[in-house]
Design a protein around this motif. Structure first.
Motif, PDB file in Angstrom:
ATOM      1  N   TYR A   1       3.892   5.483  -5.815  1.00  0.00           N
ATOM      2  CA  TYR A   1       3.769   5.526  -7.273  1.00  0.00           C
ATOM      3  C   TYR A   1       2.618   6.423  -7.717  1.00  0.00           C
ATOM      4  CZ  TYR A   1       3.179   4.627 -12.115  1.00  0.00           C
ATOM      5  OH  TYR A   1       3.049   4.836 -13.459  1.00  0.00           O
ATOM      6  N   ASP A   2       1.489   6.328  -7.022  1.00  0.00           N
ATOM      7  CA  ASP A   2       0.321   7.124  -7.410  1.00  0.00           C
ATOM      8  C   ASP A   2       0.571   8.617  -7.281  1.00  0.00           C
ATOM      9  OD1 ASP A   2      -1.167   4.937  -8.171  1.00  0.00           O
ATOM     10  OD2 ASP A   2      -2.237   4.773  -6.262  1.00  0.00           O
TER      11      ASP A   2
ATOM     12  N   GLU B   1       0.828  -1.203   0.000  1.00  0.00           N
ATOM     13  CA  GLU B   1       0.000   0.000   0.000  1.00  0.00           C
ATOM     14  C   GLU B   1       0.868   1.261   0.000  1.00  0.00           C
ATOM     15  OE1 GLU B   1      -0.432  -2.596   2.112  1.00  0.00           O
ATOM     16  OE2 GLU B   1      -2.260  -3.427   1.229  1.00  0.00           O
TER      17      GLU B   1
ATOM     18  N   LYS C   1       3.816   9.440 -10.270  1.00  0.00           N
ATOM     19  CA  LYS C   1       3.524   9.204 -11.694  1.00  0.00           C
ATOM     20  C   LYS C   1       3.153  10.487 -12.425  1.00  0.00           C
ATOM     21  CE  LYS C   1      -1.341   7.897 -11.054  1.00  0.00           C
ATOM     22  NZ  LYS C   1      -2.284   6.765 -11.087  1.00  0.00           N
ATOM     23  N   TYR C   2       2.843  11.549 -11.662  1.00  0.00           N
ATOM     24  CA  TYR C   2       2.464  12.818 -12.290  1.00  0.00           C
ATOM     25  C   TYR C   2       3.655  13.706 -12.613  1.00  0.00           C
ATOM     26  CZ  TYR C   2      -2.227  11.410 -11.089  1.00  0.00           C
ATOM     27  OH  TYR C   2      -3.401  10.712 -10.998  1.00  0.00           O
TER      28      TYR C   2
ATOM     29  N   GLN D   1       2.354   1.588  -3.480  1.00  0.00           N
ATOM     30  CA  GLN D   1       1.298   2.035  -4.400  1.00  0.00           C
ATOM     31  C   GLN D   1       1.049   3.525  -4.239  1.00  0.00           C
ATOM     32  OE1 GLN D   1      -0.893  -0.078  -6.582  1.00  0.00           O
ATOM     33  NE2 GLN D   1      -1.281   1.972  -7.404  1.00  0.00           N
ATOM     34  N   ALA D   2       0.993   3.998  -2.983  1.00  0.00           N
ATOM     35  CA  ALA D   2       0.761   5.425  -2.727  1.00  0.00           C
ATOM     36  C   ALA D   2       1.918   6.274  -3.258  1.00  0.00           C
ATOM     37  CB  ALA D   2       0.577   5.666  -1.230  1.00  0.00           C
TER      38      ALA D   2
END
Length: 196
Positions: free
Chosen positions: A37-38, A31, A41-42, A34-35
């Motif tokens: 990367y999320d 988790e 990614k911008y 994932q956070a």
């Protein structure tokens, strides 16, 4: 003029952030990754290409295989970090461009039909993304220990394929005892910035 970003966030991401050399045994969860990367990614890249690939080394067997390719001074910390990520550049990133850059889907063939052009672009843009990744690790309240002291070809053969170029290995976790070396000097503004 001051920065808009809260000073505590500035410290977390830059001023107080350091390369960690020891870590606690507190796990880094899927988790959390994932956070990270999320968020990162911008970060901007040319043509919105996204060549960075992240290989998470979690199993004891994979960790053992990786440690044998690390420089001697990086082996112990890589063996004991809660999570290790191999960051690489995907030299076939252009296959995703019609989806990632819909404003000009032909960019895939116009600019990146040749392997040499792809390798150059992938290396530069994946390095940008790797820097975003390190800052993202810090934003998650974790420490990063990025390293380029390893056998690049050995890591490529062990974990990747001919279409991926390793960039760095990053140890990730909560900093442990004596995690930091003394802060090294930085260049001052007038040593770096020229106005023409």
């Amino acid at each position: 003029m001051s920065l808009v970003l809260d000073p505590a966030a500035q410290d977390l991401l830059f001023r107080e952030a350091r390369t960690a050399n020891t870590f606690t045994d507190e796990p880094v969860t899927e988790e959390q990754v994932q956070a990270i990367y999320d968020l990162v990614k911008y970060g901007p890249t040319a043509f919105n290409q996204t060549p960075l690939r992240i290989t998470l080394v979690r199993s004891a067997e994979a960790r053992e295989r990786l440690v044998q390719h690390m420089a001697e001074g990086n082996q112990a910390k890589t063996a004991t970090a809660p999570l290790v990520a191999i960051l690489s550049a995907d030299n076939e990133f252009h296959e995703e461009l019609p989806h990632l850059f819909p404003a000009f889907p032909q960019a895939k063939d116009v600019f990146f039909s040749e392997r040499a052009a792809r390798e150059n672009a992938a290396g530069m843009n994946a390095a940008l993304q790797a820097a975003y990744f390190i800052v993202g690790v810090r934003a998650a309240g974790l420490a990063a220990g990025p390293m380029t002291g390893f056998d690049f070809e050995g890591v490529r053969k062990e974990f990747l394929d001919d279409d991926h170029t390793p960039l760095m290995v990053v140890n990730i976790g909560k900093p442990g005892p004596d995690a930091w070396y003394p802060r090294s000097p930085r260049l001052e503004f007038d040593q770096v910035v020229t106005t023409v």
